[in-house]
Design an enzyme around this catalytic site. Structure first.
Site, PDB file in Angstrom:
ATOM      1  N   ILE A  68      71.227  44.231  75.328  1.00 58.62           N
ATOM      2  CA  ILE A  68      70.135  43.301  74.988  1.00 58.62           C
ATOM      3  C   ILE A  68      70.152  42.971  73.489  1.00 58.62           C
ATOM      4  O   ILE A  68      69.940  41.826  73.098  1.00 58.62           O
ATOM      5  CB  ILE A  68      68.759  43.915  75.358  1.00 58.62           C
ATOM      6  N   CYS A 130      69.855  52.788  69.124  1.00 50.01           N
ATOM      7  CA  CYS A 130      70.266  51.640  69.940  1.00 50.01           C
ATOM      8  C   CYS A 130      71.783  51.460  69.806  1.00 50.01           C
ATOM      9  O   CYS A 130      72.291  51.316  68.693  1.00 50.01           O
ATOM     10  CB  CYS A 130      69.558  50.365  69.499  1.00 50.01           C
ATOM     11  N   THR A 195      70.698  55.334  75.758  1.00 50.10           N
ATOM     12  CA  THR A 195      71.794  55.052  76.684  1.00 50.10           C
ATOM     13  C   THR A 195      73.138  55.486  76.100  1.00 50.10           C
ATOM     14  O   THR A 195      73.284  55.679  74.887  1.00 50.10           O
ATOM     15  CB  THR A 195      71.819  53.555  76.992  1.00 50.10           C
ATOM     16  N   GLY A 219      70.503  55.229  83.915  1.00 51.14           N
ATOM     17  CA  GLY A 219      70.445  55.499  85.351  1.00 51.14           C
ATOM     18  C   GLY A 219      71.069  56.844  85.707  1.00 51.14           C
ATOM     19  O   GLY A 219      71.414  57.644  84.824  1.00 51.14           O
ATOM     20  N   GLY A 273      62.908  55.101  83.205  1.00 53.42           N
ATOM     21  CA  GLY A 273      63.305  53.765  82.760  1.00 53.42           C
ATOM     22  C   GLY A 273      63.938  52.950  83.860  1.00 53.42           C
ATOM     23  O   GLY A 273      63.273  52.177  84.552  1.00 53.42           O
TER      24      GLY A 273
HETATM   25  O1  DOR Z   1      70.316  50.682  75.725  1.00 55.85           O
HETATM   26  C1  DOR Z   1      69.588  50.221  74.857  1.00 55.85           C
HETATM   27  N1  DOR Z   1      69.368  48.904  74.776  1.00 55.85           N
HETATM   28  N2  DOR Z   1      69.006  51.052  73.968  1.00 55.85           N
HETATM   29  C2  DOR Z   1      68.258  50.617  72.951  1.00 55.85           C
HETATM   30  O2  DOR Z   1      67.818  51.406  72.161  1.00 55.85           O
HETATM   31  C3  DOR Z   1      67.982  49.207  72.797  1.00 55.85           C
HETATM   32  C4  DOR Z   1      68.389  48.354  73.930  1.00 55.85           C
HETATM   33  C5  DOR Z   1      68.751  46.958  73.446  1.00 55.85           C
HETATM   34  O3  DOR Z   1      67.832  46.214  73.106  1.00 55.85           O
HETATM   35  O4  DOR Z   1      69.939  46.627  73.385  1.00 55.85           O
END
Ligand code: DOR
Length: 313
Positions: A68, A130, A195, A219, A273
């Site tokens: 994202i 992230c 993640t 997951g 989540g």
């Molecule tokens: O997996 C993730 N996606 N972890 C994060 O901390 C932020 C998020 C993203 O916005 O990409």
């Protein structure tokens, strides 16, 4: 089933995981978000962020990959629109803060904690982990000095009474070293894990499925990784190598039994989540399942089983 999170009492150990229920409105159509121990927001940065290119989600047999890139409206809009709404429905809110620099993290925390809705803020979760940052960008949680700096600056902006959690990455050689760094900077608790970095190849095009190539895997596949991280850090706390603080567990929890596994490893609160994408009631449902499981075992307090897997015999 109430928990004490570094001095803040939550009526339930159950939370959403950051980013998996946006800022609560959609979930609230299925389940009262005030029933959760706390609602954890999508990480918020100082200004608006458009995020990475699409596609930015991939499903696999064992979990979901996302790229994202911290998309969001920026902290001002977040406070006026999302935090105000969460406050109005009586939710306890863990605000996940992010930034591209340590001072940006601090500015976001300052804005949230000085907002008219700060009374709804149960904790600040500092998202230093992230994985979807710009190419070769800084994943703060992979470096003890950067992690320490972010937490130090955020700490100056968060008033007493609002605990500061650090969200850690599984993509490190020694997660205990990062935990030690953020605790030295004054973190009151740890959320594990964010993640795990992955890549999915499109089977037809034979090219990466995600526009950003890499993404964060969440997951069921990462549950043993979460259990490992919680285990290692809890073991270090029990040995006195690092101070003892509450651990919030996250990673592939779909059922009460999954939650109990993370609790036995050392978590005293649990985030759900990815499971909420299929079942928006999952974070609340898992709490009911966990409570029923404890009752069958004759256990009256969650605290009695936190970290129990470390006990001999
Ligand atoms: O997996 C993730 N996606 N972890 C994060 O901390 C932020 C998020 C993203 O916005 O990409």
């Amino acid at each position: 089933m109430s928990v004490d999170l570094a001095g803040v009492r939550l009526p339930s150990p159950m939370m959403t995981a950051s980013g998996c229920a946006a800022n609560g409105r959609e979930m609230h159509r299925f389940v009262d978000v005030a029933e959760l121990g706390a609602f954890v927001t999508k990480s918020v940065k100082l200004g608006a962020v458009s995020g990475r290119g699409t596609p930015r989600m991939a499903e696999t047999d064992s979990g979901m990959l996302n790229s994202i890139g911290l998309q969001g409206p920026g902290v001002q809009a977040f406070v006026e629109r999302d935090l105000a709404w969460l406050h109005s429905v009586g939710a306890r809110v863990v605000v996940s803060v992010a930034g591209s620099t340590a001072s940006e993290f601090a500015a976001v925390a300052r804005t949230v904690c000085r907002s008219p809705y700060a009374s709804a803020v149960a904790a600040i979760e500092v998202n230093i982990s992230c994985p979807n940052v710009a190419n070769r960008g800084l994943v703060f949680a992979c470096d003890p000095a950067s992690s320490h700096k972010v937490l130090t600056l955020v700490r100056e902006e968060v008033p007493r009474g609002i605990p500061m959690l650090a969200k850690l990455s599984p993509d490190v050689t020694d997660i205990t070293e990062i935990a030690a760094a953020v605790l030295r900077a004054g973190a009151h608790g740890l959320t594990m894990i964010n993640t795990l970095l992955g890549v999915v190849i499109d089977p037809v095009r034979l090219r990466p499925h995600l526009a950003g190539t890499t993404g964060g895997l969440s997951g069921p596949a990462i549950r043993p990784v979460a259990v490992r991280a919680i285990w290692q850090v809890t073991a270090a706390m029990r040995d006195g190598r690092i101070p003892t603080v509450p651990v919030v567990g996250a990673g592939g929890v779909r059922t009460g039994a999954d939650a109990l596994e993370l609790v036995a490893a050392g978590a005293s609160a649990i985030q759900v989540g990815t499971a909420a994408f299929n079942d928006p009631t999952a974070p609340v449902r898992v709490g009911h399942e966990l409570a029923a499981d404890l009752e069958r075992r004759g256990i009256t307090r969650l605290a009695d089983v936190v970290g129990i897997a470390h006990d001999g015999g």
